[in-house]
Design a protein around this motif. Structure first.
Motif: not given
Length: 241
Positions: A187-201
């Motif tokens: 995920l990339v949020p609109e307000a920040y430039e960082h990338t978020i990695t999460a578990n699928a499922g």
């Protein structure tokens, strides 16, 4: 008494005659009246202009041309409704004639929730997870879905986006980009430039709750300096500057 019965019988005949005459006159009136004008009303959810009058007018003109020998009561407006609802971004159409001899066409547009990159081609995803070619000359500020190989995989990612929107940290206004890569959601949020990695499922919901708690406990200035956030580890939020 006999005279009274006669008068009642005569009155009954007169009433029946009046009703019959009224129906005949009404039928003759409408037989002589054709649709004179058309009124087209398009409703756009969230002000997204995906359906235009210019898309609908040719269908209406063809319908009127083919029905020019018919009066308003005999015109099969259901055929026009069906042809309009066959347009890609039309959700529902209602067609009827009013007492001003006008054909009224009311159309509700579908709503797009994301842009989808499949190969090199950009598509639009509706709130029903349909993958459609974008209308020409339409600019929409929507999150971008990447990593889809075809319409089916894009629609599956659309369900993940729905889960993201249902969380306490994201909604329809603050997701810039989403991708599903194997067992990972990025995920990339609109307000920040960082990338978020999460578990699928099944673990995605838990990870988003951790992210909400992390955001709430972290100053905005610090969040702006982070380049990566990894939520895949149990009871941990791993960050990288």
């Amino acid at each position: 008494m006999k005279l009274r019965r006669i008068l009642l019988a005569v009155l009954g005949v007169l009433l029946v005659s009046a009703v019959v005459a009224s129906r005949i006159a009404s039928g003759l009136y409408w037989d002589q009246h054709a649709i004179s004008t058309t009124l087209i009303d398009v409703q756009y959810p969230d002000n997204q202009a995906l359906v235009f009058k210019s898309d609908i007018e040719p269908l209406v003109n063809t319908f009127l041309k083919e029905s020019k020998d018919s009066n308003m009561l005999k015109a099969n407006v259901f055929l026009l409704e069906t042809s309009i609802e066959a347009l890609p971004y039309v959700d529902e159409a209602q067609v009827y004639w009013n007492l001003n001899e006008a054909l009224v066409v009311k159309v509700r547009s579908k709503q797009a929730k994301a842009k989808v990159l499949i190969g090199k081609d950009m598509h639009l995803m509706t709130t029903g997870n349909e993958i459609l070619l974008p209308p020409t000359s339409v600019a929409l500020n929507l999150p971008i879905i990447t990593g889809a190989s075809d319409s089916a995989s894009a629609a599956a990612i659309g369900l993940v986006l729905d889960e993201v929107y249902a969380s306490t940290v994201f909604d329809e206004t603050n997701v810039a980009q989403l991708a599903v890569e194997g067992d990972r959601v990025k995920l990339v949020p609109e307000a920040y430039e960082h990338t978020i990695t999460a578990n699928a499922g099944p673990l995605l919901g838990r990870d988003l709750e951790k992210l909400a708690a992390f955001y709430a406990a972290t100053e905005k200035e610090e969040l702006e300096q982070i380049s990566r956030i990894d939520l895949r580890f149990s009871n941990q939020v791993v960050t990288e500057l």
